[in-house]
Design an enzyme around this catalytic site. Structure first.
Site, mmCIF file in Angstrom:
data_model
loop_
_atom_site.group_PDB
_atom_site.id
_atom_site.type_symbol
_atom_site.label_atom_id
_atom_site.label_comp_id
_atom_site.label_asym_id
_atom_site.label_seq_id
_atom_site.Cartn_x
_atom_site.Cartn_y
_atom_site.Cartn_z
ATOM 1 C CG ASP A 192 7.697 67.371 51.547
ATOM 2 O OD1 ASP A 192 8.606 68.023 52.095
ATOM 3 O OD2 ASP A 192 6.852 67.876 50.768
ATOM 4 C CG ASN A 200 0.070 77.313 52.618
ATOM 5 O OD1 ASN A 200 -0.876 77.242 53.387
ATOM 6 N ND2 ASN A 200 1.261 76.822 52.893
ATOM 7 C CG HIS A 205 -0.347 80.426 56.086
ATOM 8 N ND1 HIS A 205 0.768 80.132 55.322
ATOM 9 C CD2 HIS A 205 -0.023 80.117 57.358
ATOM 10 C CE1 HIS A 205 1.720 79.674 56.110
ATOM 11 N NE2 HIS A 205 1.274 79.658 57.361
ATOM 12 C CG ASP A 209 -1.870 77.045 59.795
ATOM 13 O OD1 ASP A 209 -0.845 76.765 59.132
ATOM 14 O OD2 ASP A 209 -1.977 78.071 60.488
ATOM 15 C CD GLU A 235 6.140 70.791 52.979
ATOM 16 O OE1 GLU A 235 7.283 70.778 53.468
ATOM 17 O OE2 GLU A 235 5.845 70.240 51.902
HETATM 18 P P1 GH3 Z 1 6.791 69.611 46.932
HETATM 19 O O1 GH3 Z 1 5.700 68.800 46.350
HETATM 20 O O2 GH3 Z 1 8.024 69.575 46.115
HETATM 21 O O3 GH3 Z 1 7.053 69.232 48.359
HETATM 22 O O4 GH3 Z 1 6.277 71.113 46.919
HETATM 23 P P2 GH3 Z 1 5.922 72.014 48.137
HETATM 24 O O5 GH3 Z 1 5.227 73.221 47.646
HETATM 25 O O6 GH3 Z 1 5.198 71.215 49.163
HETATM 26 O O7 GH3 Z 1 7.352 72.290 48.747
HETATM 27 P P3 GH3 Z 1 8.001 73.574 49.305
HETATM 28 O O8 GH3 Z 1 9.064 73.079 50.252
HETATM 29 O O9 GH3 Z 1 8.451 74.473 48.203
HETATM 30 O O10 GH3 Z 1 6.898 74.333 50.108
HETATM 31 C C1 GH3 Z 1 6.495 73.932 51.385
HETATM 32 C C2 GH3 Z 1 5.355 74.827 51.778
HETATM 33 O O11 GH3 Z 1 4.837 74.440 53.027
HETATM 34 C C3 GH3 Z 1 5.779 76.256 51.906
HETATM 35 C C4 GH3 Z 1 5.277 76.675 53.249
HETATM 36 O O12 GH3 Z 1 4.624 77.900 53.209
HETATM 37 C C5 GH3 Z 1 4.327 75.588 53.636
HETATM 38 N N1 GH3 Z 1 4.275 75.427 55.075
HETATM 39 C C6 GH3 Z 1 5.259 75.015 55.893
HETATM 40 N N2 GH3 Z 1 4.835 75.045 57.172
HETATM 41 C C7 GH3 Z 1 3.551 75.483 57.171
HETATM 42 C C8 GH3 Z 1 2.579 75.723 58.182
HETATM 43 O O13 GH3 Z 1 2.806 75.543 59.383
HETATM 44 N N3 GH3 Z 1 1.358 76.155 57.796
HETATM 45 C C9 GH3 Z 1 1.073 76.372 56.488
HETATM 46 N N4 GH3 Z 1 -0.150 76.791 56.162
HETATM 47 N N5 GH3 Z 1 1.966 76.169 55.512
HETATM 48 C C10 GH3 Z 1 3.188 75.727 55.828
HETATM 49 MG MG MG Z 2 6.119 69.596 50.105
HETATM 50 MG MG MG Z 3 9.018 70.250 52.111
#
Ligand code: GH3
Ligand code: MG
Ligand code: MG
Length: 315
Positions: A192, A200, A205, A209, A235
């Site tokens: 993760d 982001n 964003h 990506d 992610e």
């Molecule tokens: P942690 O260290 O606890 O994992 O914090 P985090 O911010 O990574 O965890 P959280 O699950 O709160 O946030 C995940 C983020 O990943 C939020 C979401 O917008 C981003 N994300 C998920 N899929 C995609 C994607 O396809 N593209 C982009 N740019 N961002 C993404």
């Molecule tokens: Mg994360």
């Molecule tokens: Mg996550």
């Protein structure tokens, strides 16, 4: 379709018809003298194609739309319906006139009579059918390839190109079964990205990506051909390591962690280099474990890595 007379009175010759090449022309003309000649206006479908009979284009042209949507034209001298005559099944092809067209209609029993009389016609017919079978075979192979392409597409994540979760759901139970049957170890690493929401928010964003694609690139570049990298969710990624012990899996995870830190997400040197890190949970299949328990174990380890401060691996 409009009946306009008999072949005998039409003045057409069958000299240029491949099907009747080498046949005795006078004899043929006598046999076919009473066959109907019909006119099909431009744009009209060959509506009575439900009957098993042979059509020979005398003038104009027909178009046949194949199952793949491709259109092939049928010009004067060429025929349709040979196969329907031979197997007495209806000709269901989608055929229409692309020009004002005149057609010779030969009923099935008469076609058989001509075949009985002339070895040459029988041979021509075989050649024609063989050509059509080849074309149909080529079409099938093209479709198979296309099907394979779409199947692949539905197995891969569009953004990263990694395998997707549907693929994992299909594959992991099989890997687990194989490992249990052969006694070979099977490990998984759940990954993760750290503070990715913040990434982001800071860089946008689209840069997010790009970062995901870069992370996927790190996995692909660092793994052995035997291993698989999967985008598990947003992610989160999972790496499957067949024939890999817990000790070795920990080494792989550590290598991935270090490489991820070194990733250059965007090349603009004026911007502060964004740090991409991840937390890694490693688990190895135990004796009575199923795939869900294996993933749960990796997830629990990942949670511990996060708790312990991120950018690290946990077993
Ligand atoms: P942690 O260290 O606890 O994992 O914090 P985090 O911010 O990574 O965890 P959280 O699950 O709160 O946030 C995940 C983020 O990943 C939020 C979401 O917008 C981003 N994300 C998920 N899929 C995609 C994607 O396809 N593209 C982009 N740019 N961002 C993404
Ligand atoms: Mg994360
Ligand atoms: Mg996550």
């Amino acid at each position: 379709m409009e009946h306009i007379g008999t072949f005998g009175a039409s003045g057409y010759s069958l000299r240029d018809t491949p099907l009747f090449r080498d046949a005795d022309e006078t004899q043929l003309a006598a046999v076919l003298a009473n066959c109907a000649v019909c006119r099909l206006a431009k744009g009209r479908p060959l509506a009575d194609s439900l009957r098993a009979r042979l059509y020979i284009v005398l003038s104009g042209a027909l178009a046949e739309r194949g199952a793949d949507g491709a259109v092939s034209q049928i010009f004067p001298g060429e025929s349709v319906g040979e196969q329907s005559v031979l197997d007495e099944a209806a000709n269901l092809a989608d055929i229409s006139a692309t020009d004002d067209t005149e057609l010779l209609l030969i009923e099935a029993d008469l076609v058989w009579q001509v075949i009985d009389q002339s070895n040459g016609v029988a041979r021509n017919l075989l050649r024609l059918l063989s050509f059509r079978i080849r074309a149909a075979g080529a079409l099938l192979r093209r479709r198979q390839k296309l099907g394979e392409f779409y199947r692949q597409l539905s197995m891969n994540d569009a953004l990263t190109g990694l395998y997707n979760r549907a693929w994992l759901n299909d594959m992991l139970p099989r890997l687990v079964a194989t490992a249990q049957r052969t006694g070979a170890p099977l490990s998984v690493v759940m990954i993760d990205l750290d503070h990715f929401k913040r990434f982001n928010d800071t860089h946008g964003h689209l840069a997010g990506d790009d970062a995901l694609r870069s992370a996927a690139g790190v996995l692909n570049a660092a793994l052995r051909p035997l291993d698989f990298a999967v985008r598990y969710g947003g992610e989160e990624m999972v790496v499957l390591l067949p024939e890999t012990s817990a000790r070795l899996a920990a080494m792989v995870a550590e290598r991935l962690r270090l490489r991820l830190r070194q990733v250059v997400v965007f090349g603009d040197m004026r911007l502060p280099m964004p740090h991409l890190t991840g937390s890694f949970g490693v688990a190895t299949l135990g004796a009575a474990m199923d795939e869900l328990q294996l993933l749960a174990a990796a997830d629990a380890a990942l949670y511990r890595a996060k708790q312990a401060g991120r950018d690290q691996i946990s077993l």
